[in-house]
Write a protein that holds these residues in place. Sequence first.
Motif, PDB file in Angstrom:
ATOM      1  N   ALA A   6       0.779  -1.209   0.109  1.00 46.23           N
ATOM      2  CA  ALA A   6      -0.145   0.158  -0.071  1.00 46.23           C
ATOM      3  C   ALA A   6       0.882   1.152  -0.104  1.00 46.23           C
ATOM      4  N   PHE A   7       1.891   1.159   0.704  1.00 42.81           N
ATOM      5  CA  PHE A   7       2.791   2.460   0.994  1.00 42.81           C
ATOM      6  C   PHE A   7       3.413   2.729  -0.719  1.00 42.81           C
ATOM      7  N   ASP A  10       0.706   4.072  -3.021  1.00 44.50           N
ATOM      8  CA  ASP A  10       0.366   5.510  -2.627  1.00 44.50           C
ATOM      9  C   ASP A  10       1.591   6.261  -2.874  1.00 44.50           C
ATOM     10  N   ARG A  11       2.572   6.075  -2.661  1.00 41.06           N
ATOM     11  CA  ARG A  11       3.630   7.039  -2.763  1.00 41.06           C
ATOM     12  C   ARG A  11       3.902   7.303  -4.394  1.00 41.06           C
ATOM     13  N   LEU A  13       1.659   6.992  -6.871  1.00 41.46           N
ATOM     14  CA  LEU A  13       0.440   7.651  -7.480  1.00 41.46           C
ATOM     15  C   LEU A  13       0.535   9.043  -6.842  1.00 41.46           C
ATOM     16  N   ASN A  14       0.708   9.186  -5.713  1.00 41.65           N
ATOM     17  CA  ASN A  14       0.491  10.467  -5.055  1.00 41.65           C
ATOM     18  C   ASN A  14       1.519  11.495  -5.656  1.00 41.65           C
ATOM     19  N   GLU A  17       0.354  12.089  -9.454  1.00 39.98           N
ATOM     20  CA  GLU A  17      -0.541  12.976  -9.471  1.00 39.98           C
ATOM     21  C   GLU A  17      -0.550  14.538  -9.100  1.00 39.98           C
ATOM     22  N   GLN A  46       4.986  -2.026 -10.971  1.00 39.88           N
ATOM     23  CA  GLN A  46       5.131  -0.701 -10.131  1.00 39.88           C
ATOM     24  C   GLN A  46       6.606  -0.444 -10.233  1.00 39.88           C
TER      25      GLN A  46
END
Length: 138
Positions: A6-7, A10-11, A13-14, A17, A46
């Motif tokens: 998850a980290f 999220d790292r 994609l954030n 973005e 990834q």
Amino acid sequence: MSITEAFCADRLLNEVEAEIAPYRTASLSQIWDSAAVAAVSTWSNQRQRYQDWLKISDIDWSYIEALAIARNAIVHGLGKLTRQQLQKRQSNVSKLQSIGISVVDDKVQVGDNELSAIAGRCISHIEAVDEKVSLRTR
């Protein structure tokens, strides 16, 4: 492993973005949503997106990718290599053995010592990803 997964997702994609602001228009939003889902659908994807999108190529993903084999066997195979994993049995067993996880009768063997090592390696991976992303030049 789930926290690491998850980290890292999220790292990635954030960070992207924040740079591309994909929600300015509906069409950009749709394109981004599809790309984002595909980007984090596998560890291999990834790793490749970190390299392609963020120009980060010096993170060692081999341990995490091997650990994903164990995780998938535990979650999807109830502790045994799944049918899909059995198609590449020798390769998967070798990868597991390379990180200290044994396989007996196609069952993944993870003891207390291995769990402690896994936790430490997951923490180290999270720290490495966070550091590389934080220090990268845009």
